[in-house]
Design a protein around this motif. Structure first.
Motif, PDB file in Angstrom:
ATOM      1  N   GLN A  16       0.778  -1.563  -3.251  1.00  0.00           N
ATOM      2  CA  GLN A  16      -0.646  -1.408  -2.943  1.00  0.00           C
ATOM      3  C   GLN A  16      -1.219  -2.711  -2.387  1.00  0.00           C
ATOM      4  OE1 GLN A  16      -1.731  -0.064  -6.872  1.00  0.00           O
ATOM      5  NE2 GLN A  16      -1.763   2.100  -6.270  1.00  0.00           N
ATOM      6  N   ASP A  17      -0.798  -3.865  -2.953  1.00  0.00           N
ATOM      7  CA  ASP A  17      -1.230  -5.161  -2.419  1.00  0.00           C
ATOM      8  C   ASP A  17      -0.789  -5.313  -0.968  1.00  0.00           C
ATOM      9  OD1 ASP A  17      -2.377  -5.880  -4.808  1.00  0.00           O
ATOM     10  OD2 ASP A  17      -0.664  -7.070  -5.499  1.00  0.00           O
ATOM     11  N   ALA A  18       0.475  -4.954  -0.712  1.00  0.00           N
ATOM     12  CA  ALA A  18       1.012  -5.092   0.647  1.00  0.00           C
ATOM     13  C   ALA A  18       0.281  -4.176   1.621  1.00  0.00           C
ATOM     14  CB  ALA A  18       2.516  -4.782   0.649  1.00  0.00           C
ATOM     15  N   LEU A  19       0.007  -2.955   1.193  1.00  0.00           N
ATOM     16  CA  LEU A  19      -0.699  -2.010   2.064  1.00  0.00           C
ATOM     17  C   LEU A  19      -2.141  -2.455   2.297  1.00  0.00           C
ATOM     18  CD1 LEU A  19       0.623   1.326   0.522  1.00  0.00           C
ATOM     19  CD2 LEU A  19       1.136   0.455   2.813  1.00  0.00           C
ATOM     20  N   ARG A  20      -2.752  -3.054   1.279  1.00  0.00           N
ATOM     21  CA  ARG A  20      -4.115  -3.566   1.450  1.00  0.00           C
ATOM     22  C   ARG A  20      -4.125  -4.694   2.480  1.00  0.00           C
ATOM     23  NH1 ARG A  20      -4.858  -5.130  -3.233  1.00  0.00           N
ATOM     24  NH2 ARG A  20      -5.792  -3.253  -4.122  1.00  0.00           N
ATOM     25  N   ASP A  21      -3.107  -5.551   2.425  1.00  0.00           N
ATOM     26  CA  ASP A  21      -3.037  -6.671   3.370  1.00  0.00           C
ATOM     27  C   ASP A  21      -2.833  -6.198   4.800  1.00  0.00           C
ATOM     28  OD1 ASP A  21      -3.489  -8.648   1.520  1.00  0.00           O
ATOM     29  OD2 ASP A  21      -1.378  -9.023   1.110  1.00  0.00           O
ATOM     30  N   HIS A  50      -4.325  -0.785   5.210  1.00  0.00           N
ATOM     31  CA  HIS A  50      -4.131   0.648   5.023  1.00  0.00           C
ATOM     32  C   HIS A  50      -4.463   1.135   3.620  1.00  0.00           C
ATOM     33  CE1 HIS A  50      -1.638  -0.263   8.585  1.00  0.00           C
ATOM     34  NE2 HIS A  50      -2.022   0.930   8.966  1.00  0.00           N
ATOM     35  N   PHE A  51      -4.784   0.236   2.704  1.00  0.00           N
ATOM     36  CA  PHE A  51      -5.149   0.623   1.331  1.00  0.00           C
ATOM     37  C   PHE A  51      -6.503  -0.001   1.046  1.00  0.00           C
ATOM     38  CE2 PHE A  51      -4.850   0.154  -3.369  1.00  0.00           C
ATOM     39  CZ  PHE A  51      -4.630   1.483  -3.691  1.00  0.00           C
ATOM     40  N   SER A  52      -7.539   0.836   0.979  1.00  0.00           N
ATOM     41  CA  SER A  52      -8.908   0.331   0.920  1.00  0.00           C
ATOM     42  C   SER A  52      -9.425   0.119  -0.497  1.00  0.00           C
ATOM     43  CB  SER A  52      -9.847   1.299   1.656  1.00  0.00           C
ATOM     44  OG  SER A  52      -9.776   2.600   1.083  1.00  0.00           O
ATOM     45  N   VAL A  53      -8.695   0.600  -1.507  1.00  0.00           N
ATOM     46  CA  VAL A  53      -9.141   0.445  -2.884  1.00  0.00           C
ATOM     47  C   VAL A  53      -8.982  -1.018  -3.301  1.00  0.00           C
ATOM     48  CG1 VAL A  53      -8.812   1.191  -5.272  1.00  0.00           C
ATOM     49  CG2 VAL A  53      -8.465   2.805  -3.395  1.00  0.00           C
ATOM     50  N   SER A  54     -10.016  -1.591  -3.900  1.00  0.00           N
ATOM     51  CA  SER A  54      -9.997  -3.024  -4.225  1.00  0.00           C
ATOM     52  C   SER A  54      -9.060  -3.364  -5.379  1.00  0.00           C
ATOM     53  CB  SER A  54     -11.413  -3.502  -4.569  1.00  0.00           C
ATOM     54  OG  SER A  54     -11.926  -2.793  -5.688  1.00  0.00           O
ATOM     55  N   GLY A  61      -0.644   7.546  -6.622  1.00  0.00           N
ATOM     56  CA  GLY A  61      -1.342   8.821  -6.535  1.00  0.00           C
ATOM     57  C   GLY A  61      -1.581   9.243  -5.100  1.00  0.00           C
ATOM     58  N   ASN A  62      -2.519  10.179  -4.915  1.00  0.00           N
ATOM     59  CA  ASN A  62      -2.797  10.711  -3.578  1.00  0.00           C
ATOM     60  C   ASN A  62      -3.285   9.637  -2.614  1.00  0.00           C
ATOM     61  OD1 ASN A  62      -2.098  13.356  -4.204  1.00  0.00           O
ATOM     62  ND2 ASN A  62      -4.153  13.866  -4.939  1.00  0.00           N
ATOM     63  N   VAL A  63      -4.122   8.706  -3.116  1.00  0.00           N
ATOM     64  CA  VAL A  63      -4.673   7.661  -2.246  1.00  0.00           C
ATOM     65  C   VAL A  63      -3.562   6.751  -1.737  1.00  0.00           C
ATOM     66  CG1 VAL A  63      -6.216   5.671  -2.143  1.00  0.00           C
ATOM     67  CG2 VAL A  63      -6.931   7.745  -3.352  1.00  0.00           C
ATOM     68  N   THR A  64      -2.646   6.383  -2.642  1.00  0.00           N
ATOM     69  CA  THR A  64      -1.526   5.526  -2.247  1.00  0.00           C
ATOM     70  C   THR A  64      -0.607   6.267  -1.281  1.00  0.00           C
ATOM     71  OG1 THR A  64      -1.619   4.379  -4.360  1.00  0.00           O
ATOM     72  CG2 THR A  64       0.403   4.131  -3.077  1.00  0.00           C
ATOM     73  N   ARG A  65      -0.364   7.535  -1.554  1.00  0.00           N
ATOM     74  CA  ARG A  65       0.491   8.333  -0.662  1.00  0.00           C
ATOM     75  C   ARG A  65      -0.098   8.384   0.749  1.00  0.00           C
ATOM     76  NH1 ARG A  65       0.781  13.741   0.946  1.00  0.00           N
ATOM     77  NH2 ARG A  65       2.917  14.449   1.429  1.00  0.00           N
ATOM     78  N   GLN A  66      -1.420   8.561   0.847  1.00  0.00           N
ATOM     79  CA  GLN A  66      -2.049   8.613   2.159  1.00  0.00           C
ATOM     80  C   GLN A  66      -1.988   7.246   2.845  1.00  0.00           C
ATOM     81  OE1 GLN A  66      -3.179  11.436   3.739  1.00  0.00           O
ATOM     82  NE2 GLN A  66      -3.169  10.010   5.469  1.00  0.00           N
ATOM     83  N   ILE A 102       7.287   4.774  12.332  1.00  0.00           N
ATOM     84  CA  ILE A 102       8.466   5.226  11.588  1.00  0.00           C
ATOM     85  C   ILE A 102       8.179   6.615  11.014  1.00  0.00           C
ATOM     86  CG2 ILE A 102       9.199   2.881  11.037  1.00  0.00           C
ATOM     87  CD1 ILE A 102       7.993   3.184   8.266  1.00  0.00           C
ATOM     88  N   SER A 103       9.191   7.193  10.357  1.00  0.00           N
ATOM     89  CA  SER A 103       9.059   8.531   9.793  1.00  0.00           C
ATOM     90  C   SER A 103       7.899   8.589   8.801  1.00  0.00           C
ATOM     91  CB  SER A 103      10.367   8.918   9.086  1.00  0.00           C
ATOM     92  OG  SER A 103      10.256  10.180   8.476  1.00  0.00           O
ATOM     93  N   VAL A 104       7.029   9.581   8.966  1.00  0.00           N
ATOM     94  CA  VAL A 104       5.837   9.713   8.119  1.00  0.00           C
ATOM     95  C   VAL A 104       6.103  10.752   7.026  1.00  0.00           C
ATOM     96  CG1 VAL A 104       3.386  10.298   8.076  1.00  0.00           C
ATOM     97  CG2 VAL A 104       4.342   9.102  10.060  1.00  0.00           C
ATOM     98  N   ASP A 105       6.345  10.268   5.798  1.00  0.00           N
ATOM     99  CA  ASP A 105       6.612  11.189   4.688  1.00  0.00           C
ATOM    100  C   ASP A 105       5.847  10.814   3.423  1.00  0.00           C
ATOM    101  OD1 ASP A 105       7.952   8.934   3.889  1.00  0.00           O
ATOM    102  OD2 ASP A 105       9.954   9.816   3.951  1.00  0.00           O
ATOM    103  N   GLY A 106       5.106   9.706   3.446  1.00  0.00           N
ATOM    104  CA  GLY A 106       4.326   9.313   2.279  1.00  0.00           C
ATOM    105  C   GLY A 106       5.156   8.762   1.146  1.00  0.00           C
ATOM    106  N   ILE A 107       6.433   8.480   1.404  1.00  0.00           N
ATOM    107  CA  ILE A 107       7.336   7.919   0.396  1.00  0.00           C
ATOM    108  C   ILE A 107       7.730   6.507   0.824  1.00  0.00           C
ATOM    109  CG2 ILE A 107       9.595   8.138  -0.719  1.00  0.00           C
ATOM    110  CD1 ILE A 107       9.355  11.176  -0.254  1.00  0.00           C
ATOM    111  N   ALA A 108       7.610   5.554  -0.081  1.00  0.00           N
ATOM    112  CA  ALA A 108       7.963   4.168   0.231  1.00  0.00           C
ATOM    113  C   ALA A 108       9.431   3.945  -0.082  1.00  0.00           C
ATOM    114  CB  ALA A 108       7.081   3.204  -0.564  1.00  0.00           C
ATOM    115  N   GLY A 109      10.247   4.058   0.950  1.00  0.00           N
ATOM    116  CA  GLY A 109      11.683   3.842   0.822  1.00  0.00           C
ATOM    117  C   GLY A 109      12.136   2.695   1.703  1.00  0.00           C
ATOM    118  N   PRO A 110      13.447   2.558   1.932  1.00  0.00           N
ATOM    119  CA  PRO A 110      13.982   1.422   2.693  1.00  0.00           C
ATOM    120  C   PRO A 110      13.327   1.227   4.058  1.00  0.00           C
ATOM    121  CG  PRO A 110      15.757   2.629   1.625  1.00  0.00           C
ATOM    122  CD  PRO A 110      14.514   3.430   1.406  1.00  0.00           C
ATOM    123  N   GLN A 111      13.100   2.318   4.798  1.00  0.00           N
ATOM    124  CA  GLN A 111      12.518   2.182   6.133  1.00  0.00           C
ATOM    125  C   GLN A 111      11.100   1.614   6.056  1.00  0.00           C
ATOM    126  OE1 GLN A 111      11.644   5.800   8.372  1.00  0.00           O
ATOM    127  NE2 GLN A 111      12.565   4.914  10.194  1.00  0.00           N
TER     128      GLN A 111
END
Length: 323
Positions: free
Chosen positions: A43-48, A51-55, A62-67, A78-87
């Motif tokens: 979440q920290d990385a996505l905020r930076d 793409h993650f607006s929650v403070s 949850g759903n917010v992180t998945r989006q 890259i492939s859009v699946d809402g899962i944080a994997g190697p790619q």
């Protein structure tokens, strides 16, 4: 009896919850339902990356992180699946660091020392950023451990620089590394031998390339604008000029001018320019990132990372050049 059954069900649900321990971000795939410290780092990385607006980083996927993951994946091409994997972790510049390989550059003493390999600035990603963050954390300047050089890490660097009595710019270069390690920033370059000068030149060249790429990545998501040269809107050549000019390198303004000035290379390296013939002659360009990917400002995407194996880009590819 009912209480016993409920206890068993509750215990079972806890064991079934996707969670792992003693892992670093990138060591495990994270998906909706996971609750773990790694999710906070994600979440920290996505905020930076914007793409993650929650403070607050909750540590729950949850759903917010998945989006947020989906939005990042889409922007990274890259492939859009809402899962944080190697790619996804590779696109974020994050790799697992629970193995002993981390000790290659950062010692495991009470206060880590860090080797100078390249200048790090906002937008940079990867293990070197993580190592810098660890060293800052140990000295009381919390910058997280996401491996993403975002606003939090920049502020930590500035705070450390201020406390060390050195230039305060939020960029980790030789002077900052020297202060972290308790050595003079000039000690590594004080030798006047030719070998020392050669090493400095190579380091500066590498730093320039990584700086260009870091600057380019820092504006991912900027919109496309014909004739645009700023993060409020870029055309493809304006975007490349922005990345190069902000790292002290002047290049031609147009794609055609870049193509004419570039030294042609058969196998592009990081920082080279890749050219495409979307109209007659060289008409689109981007900065090569390695691993078959390039970053560019597309008319329909804005600044994004794309794969050169994409049928459209592979069919219009003209070649690469070095400026």
């Amino acid at each position: 009896m009912k209480k016993v059954v409920m206890s068993v069900i509750l215990a079972g649900s806890l064991f079934a919850m996707p969670t792992a321990f003693d892992a670093a971000l990138g060591d495990q795939t994270l998906r909706e339902g996971t609750r773990h410290a790694d999710v906070s780092e994600l979440q920290d990385a996505l905020r930076d990356t914007g793409h993650f607006s929650v403070s607050h980083s909750s540590g729950f996927f949850g759903n917010v992180t998945r989006q947020a993951v989906r939005d990042f994946q889409r922007s990274a091409g890259i492939s859009v699946d809402g899962i944080a994997g190697p790619q996804t972790f590779r696109a974020l510049g994050v790799s697992g660091s629970s193995s002993s390989s981390n000790t290659a550059q950062v010692s495991s003493s009470s206060n880590s020392t860090i080797s100078f390999n390249t200048v790090l600035r906002p937008g940079a990603r990867g293990d070197q950023v993580r190592q810098l963050q660890i060293a800052l954390n140990e000295r009381g300047f919390s910058g997280g451990t996401s491996g993403v050089y975002g606003p939090k890490t920049q502020q930590s660097v500035r705070d450390f620089q201020r406390s060390a009595g050195i230039s305060v710019d939020g960029i980790a270069g030789p002077q900052t590394y020297g202060a972290i390690n308790g050595t003079s920033a000039s000690s590594s370059s004080s030798n006047t031998s030719s070998s020392s000068n050669t090493a400095t030149t190579v380091s500066n060249s590498s730093g320039n390339t990584e700086g260009i790429i870091s600057t380019a990545r820092s504006v991912i998501g900027s919109s496309y604008q014909w004739g645009g040269t700023t993060p409020s809107g870029f055309d493809c050549s304006g975007f490349i000029n922005y990345a190069f000019n902000n790292n002290g390198k002047s290049i031609p303004r147009t794609v055609a001018g870049m193509y004419s000035a570039a030294t042609k290379v058969s196998n592009p390296q990081r920082g080279d320019i890749v050219f495409f013939e979307t109209r007659t002659g060289p008409s689109h360009a981007g900065i090569y990132l390695g691993n078959g990917q390039f970053i560019h400002s597309g008319a329909s995407t804005g600044v994004t990372v794309s794969d050169m194996s994409n049928p459209y880009w592979s069919s219009t590819y003209m070649g690469a050049g070095r400026l």
